[in-house]
Design an enzyme around this catalytic site. Structure first.
Site, mmCIF file in Angstrom:
data_model
loop_
_atom_site.group_PDB
_atom_site.id
_atom_site.type_symbol
_atom_site.label_atom_id
_atom_site.label_comp_id
_atom_site.label_asym_id
_atom_site.label_seq_id
_atom_site.Cartn_x
_atom_site.Cartn_y
_atom_site.Cartn_z
ATOM 1 N N LYS A 1 43.845 -58.589 19.055
ATOM 2 C CA LYS A 1 43.826 -58.614 20.516
ATOM 3 C C LYS A 1 44.093 -57.250 21.156
ATOM 4 C CE LYS A 1 43.111 -63.006 21.698
ATOM 5 N NZ LYS A 1 42.064 -63.425 22.654
ATOM 6 N N SER B 1 42.275 -63.182 11.697
ATOM 7 C CA SER B 1 42.396 -62.587 13.032
ATOM 8 C C SER B 1 43.819 -62.329 13.484
ATOM 9 C CB SER B 1 41.690 -63.476 14.066
ATOM 10 O OG SER B 1 42.234 -64.782 14.048
#
Length: 418
Positions: free
Chosen positions: A70, A320
């Site tokens: 992110k 992720s």
């Protein structure tokens, strides 16, 4: 970088004009991120390679700064803001990963940040967001409520709202993961990516397909939060009525307008995985790869475990994120062990006499089952005068051992009820 899209209203109707993202945007984003985001490692998985029948690698974004990909999109988004917008500060809403990415990116760029988080957000994630420099405000019990509060704050104060996935700069930043994969694994044939709102898979697909259109890009969603399959079938983003999954990082009820357009054009397939598959994948990452991965980050591994014969290798699975609350990790690992046949719970009836429980435990010892917990009931009205009921929780060696333990107890004369 390109201009901000008009915010959608939350209805299923998409905006008339959705801003586009290009390979050049991703290349510019990579330059912006130089010295900020790590080029995360690509690690091979021998176990999954044997299962799939081709090389399988992990792209370890769980080892990225702030523990997830992110920070890439957040930094690119804030870096592209003109000075007058930066002076107003930024605001975001998130239960964890996006919050930390925005907090760190804003701090590195000298921008004031406020992050709204749900009241029940895990304390380690709240503390980490504060430590990265953001002012945290707890509001709402679900992310949708938190999101509305952040947008209201932006309207009232002039702070710039940083969307977690629905902005071209965010998609461009996440797309740098795709450029790194092509350089680290030039012969890759399939890339598997977890999907929530779609920012990561859209960026990866755009980067990869622009340079290697022969590479398959497969998105993975949790069954209880799979907004993309119905949206792709309808040809427009469709909001789910409810979402439910342990994978908070991909627990999104509506695709973003910007990533949806890219996903529809470039992503080859979007699959769904069960909660059992997610927990089993998390357990595999921890035991076999020695990697701490959150359930959302393990979703590509869950897809590989669910249908190993359906992937052309070499395969790269994008892990992720690794921001998982220790209590959630404990519950998820327990769930994963149960799904893998490593736990066995049984209820048995036996004669209520001295030594009966000891005899049962002796049989379990002979069967090489490790007793974790025992509940011994004598007073239930369902029981006969001379009966007792015992519930045992066991640690076993897998499904075959579970069957062996159950069979051994029945041969010993015990009534096994489940």
């Amino acid at each position: 970088m390109v201009a901000s899209p008009a915010p959608h209203t939350g209805s299923d109707a998409g905006p008339v004009d959705v801003p586009s993202v290009t390979l050049d945007d991703i290349r510019v984003a990579r330059k912006v991120l130089s010295g900020v985001a790590r080029v995360t490692a690509l690690e091979g998985s021998r176990h999954l390679s044997e299962l799939v029948g081709a090389p399988v690698h992990f792209k370890c974004e769980n080892l990225q700064r702030t523990g997830s990909f992110k920070v890439r999109g957040a930094y690119v988004r804030i870096a592209a803001m003109p000075p007058e917008e930066r002076a107003r500060g930024v605001v975001a809403a998130s239960a964890g990963n996006h919050a930390q990415g925005v907090a760190l990116a804003a701090s590195l760029l000298g921008v004031r940040s406020t992050v709204f988080m749900p009241v029940g957000a895990p304390l380690p994630k709240v503390a980490a967001t504060r430590d990265y420099g953001a002012r945290v405000r707890l509001h709402g019990h679900v992310v949708d409520e938190t999101l509305r509060a952040a947008q209201e704050y932006a309207s009232e104060t002039g702070a710039v709202f940083i969307h977690p996935f629905d902005h071209p700069d965010i998609v461009a930043g996440q797309g740098t993961v795709g450029l790194e994969i092509l350089e680290q694994c030039p012969d890759v044939r399939t890339i598997v990516v977890g999907v929530g709102g779609g920012g990561l898979v859209a960026g990866v697909a755009l980067a990869v397909k622009s340079l290697r259109p022969d590479v398959r890009v497969i998105g993975v969603q949790a069954e209880g939060a799979a907004a993309y399959p119905p949206s792709l079938a309808a040809g427009r983003p469709v909001a789910l009525e409810s979402v439910s999954t342990m994978a908070d990082g991909i627990k999104v009820g509506r695709p973003g307008d910007v990533p949806f357009k890219i996903v529809g054009e470039l992503v080859d397939e979007v699959r769904t995985v069960s909660e059992d598959a997610l927990s089993s994948a998390l357990l595999l990452c921890l035991e076999r790869a020695k990697l701490v991965v959150e359930p959302a980050g393990a979703s590509p591994v869950a897809a590989l475990l669910s249908a190993p014969d359906s992937f052309e290798g070499p395969v790269v699975a994008v892990l992720s994120g690794g921001n998982v609350d220790p209590l959630v990790l404990q519950r998820t690992l327990r769930h994963g062990m149960a799904a893998a046949g490593r736990y066995l719970s049984l209820r048995l009836r036996l004669t209520d006499r001295p030594g009966a429980l000891a005899a049962l435990l002796g049989e379990l010892s002979v069967a090489d089952a490790n007793v974790l917990d025992v509940s011994h009931v004598r007073t239930d009205p369902r029981l006969g005068l001379t009966e007792a009921e015992v519930e045992v929780h066991l640690e076993t060696k897998g499904p075959e051992h579970c069957a062996e333990v159950t069979a051994a107890l029945r041969r010993a004369g015990y009534t096994v009820m489940g």
